[in-house]
Enzyme design. Structure first.
Site, PDB file in Angstrom:
ATOM      1  N   LYS A   1     -24.135  29.367 -37.765  1.00 31.58           N
ATOM      2  CA  LYS A   1     -24.545  29.562 -38.962  1.00 31.58           C
ATOM      3  C   LYS A   1     -25.828  30.703 -38.993  1.00 31.58           C
ATOM      4  CE  LYS A   1     -22.212  27.034 -41.592  1.00 31.58           C
ATOM      5  NZ  LYS A   1     -20.771  27.505 -41.883  1.00 31.58           N
TER       6      LYS A   1
ATOM      7  N   LYS B   1     -12.095  29.101 -36.727  1.00 30.25           N
ATOM      8  CA  LYS B   1     -11.417  27.737 -37.338  1.00 30.25           C
ATOM      9  C   LYS B   1     -11.524  27.926 -38.814  1.00 30.25           C
ATOM     10  CE  LYS B   1     -15.633  25.286 -38.976  1.00 30.25           C
ATOM     11  NZ  LYS B   1     -15.591  24.025 -39.495  1.00 30.25           N
TER      12      LYS B   1
ATOM     13  N   LYS C   1     -14.257  27.180 -45.273  1.00 28.24           N
ATOM     14  CA  LYS C   1     -14.591  27.392 -46.763  1.00 28.24           C
ATOM     15  C   LYS C   1     -15.205  28.756 -46.936  1.00 28.24           C
ATOM     16  CE  LYS C   1     -15.578  22.596 -47.753  1.00 28.24           C
ATOM     17  NZ  LYS C   1     -16.848  22.513 -46.937  1.00 28.24           N
TER      18      LYS C   1
HETATM   19  N1  AQP Z   1     -10.886  24.133 -39.156  1.00 24.53           N
HETATM   20  C1  AQP Z   1     -11.211  22.949 -39.354  1.00 24.53           C
HETATM   21  N2  AQP Z   1     -10.233  21.914 -38.698  1.00 24.53           N
HETATM   22  C2  AQP Z   1     -10.422  20.600 -38.638  1.00 24.53           C
HETATM   23  N3  AQP Z   1     -11.565  19.950 -39.124  1.00 24.53           N
HETATM   24  C3  AQP Z   1     -12.610  20.743 -39.958  1.00 24.53           C
HETATM   25  N4  AQP Z   1     -13.340  20.548 -40.715  1.00 24.53           N
HETATM   26  C4  AQP Z   1     -14.123  21.819 -41.125  1.00 24.53           C
HETATM   27  N5  AQP Z   1     -13.207  22.554 -40.838  1.00 24.53           N
HETATM   28  C5  AQP Z   1     -12.228  22.138 -40.048  1.00 24.53           C
HETATM   29  C6  AQP Z   1     -14.009  19.055 -40.914  1.00 24.53           C
HETATM   30  O1  AQP Z   1     -14.063  18.990 -42.189  1.00 24.53           O
HETATM   31  C7  AQP Z   1     -15.215  18.129 -42.570  1.00 24.53           C
HETATM   32  C8  AQP Z   1     -16.096  18.672 -43.698  1.00 24.53           C
HETATM   33  O2  AQP Z   1     -16.829  19.920 -43.050  1.00 24.53           O
HETATM   34  P1  AQP Z   1     -18.067  20.744 -44.135  1.00 24.53           P
HETATM   35  O3  AQP Z   1     -17.647  21.073 -45.533  1.00 24.53           O
HETATM   36  O4  AQP Z   1     -18.888  19.428 -44.178  1.00 24.53           O
HETATM   37  O5  AQP Z   1     -18.610  21.698 -43.121  1.00 24.53           O
HETATM   38  P2  AQP Z   1     -17.826  22.540 -42.131  1.00 24.53           P
HETATM   39  O6  AQP Z   1     -17.444  21.891 -40.910  1.00 24.53           O
HETATM   40  O7  AQP Z   1     -18.839  23.773 -42.028  1.00 24.53           O
HETATM   41  O8  AQP Z   1     -16.642  22.930 -42.938  1.00 24.53           O
HETATM   42  P3  AQP Z   1     -16.125  24.401 -43.480  1.00 24.53           P
HETATM   43  O9  AQP Z   1     -15.028  24.542 -44.215  1.00 24.53           O
HETATM   44  O10 AQP Z   1     -16.269  25.275 -42.216  1.00 24.53           O
HETATM   45  O11 AQP Z   1     -17.537  24.928 -44.283  1.00 24.53           O
HETATM   46  P4  AQP Z   1     -18.406  26.103 -44.293  1.00 24.53           P
HETATM   47  O12 AQP Z   1     -17.424  27.449 -44.238  1.00 24.53           O
HETATM   48  O13 AQP Z   1     -19.094  25.761 -45.807  1.00 24.53           O
HETATM   49  O14 AQP Z   1     -19.305  26.147 -43.204  1.00 24.53           O
HETATM   50  C9  AQP Z   1     -16.094  17.962 -41.075  1.00 24.53           C
HETATM   51  O15 AQP Z   1     -15.589  16.689 -40.662  1.00 24.53           O
HETATM   52  C10 AQP Z   1     -15.512  19.078 -40.181  1.00 24.53           C
HETATM   53  O16 AQP Z   1     -15.485  18.672 -39.030  1.00 24.53           O
END
Ligand code: AQP
Length: 324
Positions: free
Chosen positions: A112, A192, A195
């Site tokens: 991040k 990965k 969002k």
């Molecule tokens: N690519 C992924 N594959 C499997 N699991 C995933 N998770 C996120 N991306 C993947 C799981 O989704 C849950 C929620 O995640 P979050 O929104 O709290 O934060 P994150 O992991 O940072 O998700 P994003 O989509 O990548 O959000 P941004 O872009 O805002 O940082 C978690 O259980 C995570 O493991």
């Protein structure tokens, strides 16, 4: 007493297939058997740049996504993190027993920092402590989250062990509940699905045209056969989840060098949409019934507050915050 399960998702955008396969599928698998708390972790949302004017809407959208995918408020409690202030109280207490240096080393913090070099804040560093508090507040034993969260689970267990040894036993050692989709790669062919990375994801709310366009843009090779590109691997990975019965046939064509990527892509896009369509239908029903959604949220928060306060009473007492 039933084992407790806790998981949360940040309100940083619409849910995508990564969140769905990595986290939500696990939540769905556990809600029948355990006492589950599923949260919109809005306090974690604000550790990266965000728009205060849309935050409340984003939180509600995640709740509606939860309901649309089949999380059932009769079986689980839906919570909004900031509405249960015991999360931050416990996080502060736990932060006093955990070293800063360990937090600075965590891969998610480093990622991040690299993603938002001008937004490196205390909250971001503190994230795993607050996450530990989120789960430990409910004495959660199982945590359905993607593999990217494993380092945070380790921090959580370290904190729980340290607290128990310093002040007496209160907390369990939470374990990650793994799903088959614990890591869904980006459609861009590296990293990965996320969002905050444009072009990397398919949202649960995407229509068939959007899905087809996104899948068609996954980078593949001009001919099939031999070592797979990362983009091709993504397609086959998604096939496993949405059109498993066709995977072997497409794989054979790939190995034979006869695969037409566009055929695979369109087949996959249609299969994904067919899976998402009923979810989108349910979503619409909840959107049309805001009162019901309000009641579900109110009820979830009120039940969670009782559980949270019970743990905090023990923590305050153990840490010397209750007079004789
Ligand atoms: N690519 C992924 N594959 C499997 N699991 C995933 N998770 C996120 N991306 C993947 C799981 O989704 C849950 C929620 O995640 P979050 O929104 O709290 O934060 P994150 O992991 O940072 O998700 P994003 O989509 O990548 O959000 P941004 O872009 O805002 O940082 C978690 O259980 C995570 O493991």
């Amino acid at each position: 007493m039933k084992k407790r399960v806790y998981s949360g998702i940040r309100a940083t955008g619409r849910l995508h297939l990564g969140n769905y396969l990595g986290a939500v599928k696990g939540m769905l698998a556990l809600q029948d058997e355990y006492e589950c708390i599923f949260s919109v972790v809005d306090l974690h949302t604000i550790t990266v740049p965000y728009d205060p004017s849309t935050l409340q809407n984003s939180i509600r959208e995640i709740i509606i996504d939860y309901l649309a995918v089949g999380l059932d408020p009769k079986k689980c409690h839906l919570e909004i993190q900031s509405k249960v202030p015991q999360h931050t109280e416990l996080a502060y207490f736990l932060s006093t027993i955990y070293p800063v240096s360990r937090l600075e080393d965590l891969p998610t913090y480093k990622d991040k920092k690299a993603q938002y070099p001008k937004y490196v804040n205390m909250g971001l560093l503190y994230y795993p402590v607050l996450m530990a508090a989120d789960v430990l507040l409910y004495k959660g034993e199982l945590v359905p989250v993607g593999i990217d969260q494993e380092p945070h689970l380790e921090v959580m267990r370290e904190i729980a062990r340290k607290f128990n040894s310093m002040f007496g036993p209160v907390f369990p050692q939470p374990q990650r509940f793994k799903t088959e989709g614990e890591y869904i790669p980006s459609l861009l062919g590296s990293g990965k699905m996320s969002k905050s990375v444009e072009g990397s994801y398919i949202n649960l709310t995407d229509n068939s045209e959007e899905i087809r366009k996104k899948i068609r843009s996954v980078p593949t090779a001009t001919t099939s056969g031999g070592e797979m590109t990362e983009g091709t691997k993504v397609l086959f990975k998604l096939l496993e989840f949405f059109a498993k019965d066709k995977t072997a046939q497409f794989m054979k064509e790939y190995d034979d060098g006869t695969l037409q990527f566009v055929k695979l892509k369109d087949y996959l896009a249609d299969a994904i949409f067919a899976h998402l369509k009923p979810i989108q239908g349910k979503r619409q029903e909840f959107l049309e019934n805001p009162k019901l959604v309000d009641e579900i949220i109110k009820d979830g928060i009120s039940k969670c507050t009782v559980m949270a306060e019970e743990t905090m009473r023990q923590v305050r007492q153990k840490m010397g915050f209750v007079g004789k």
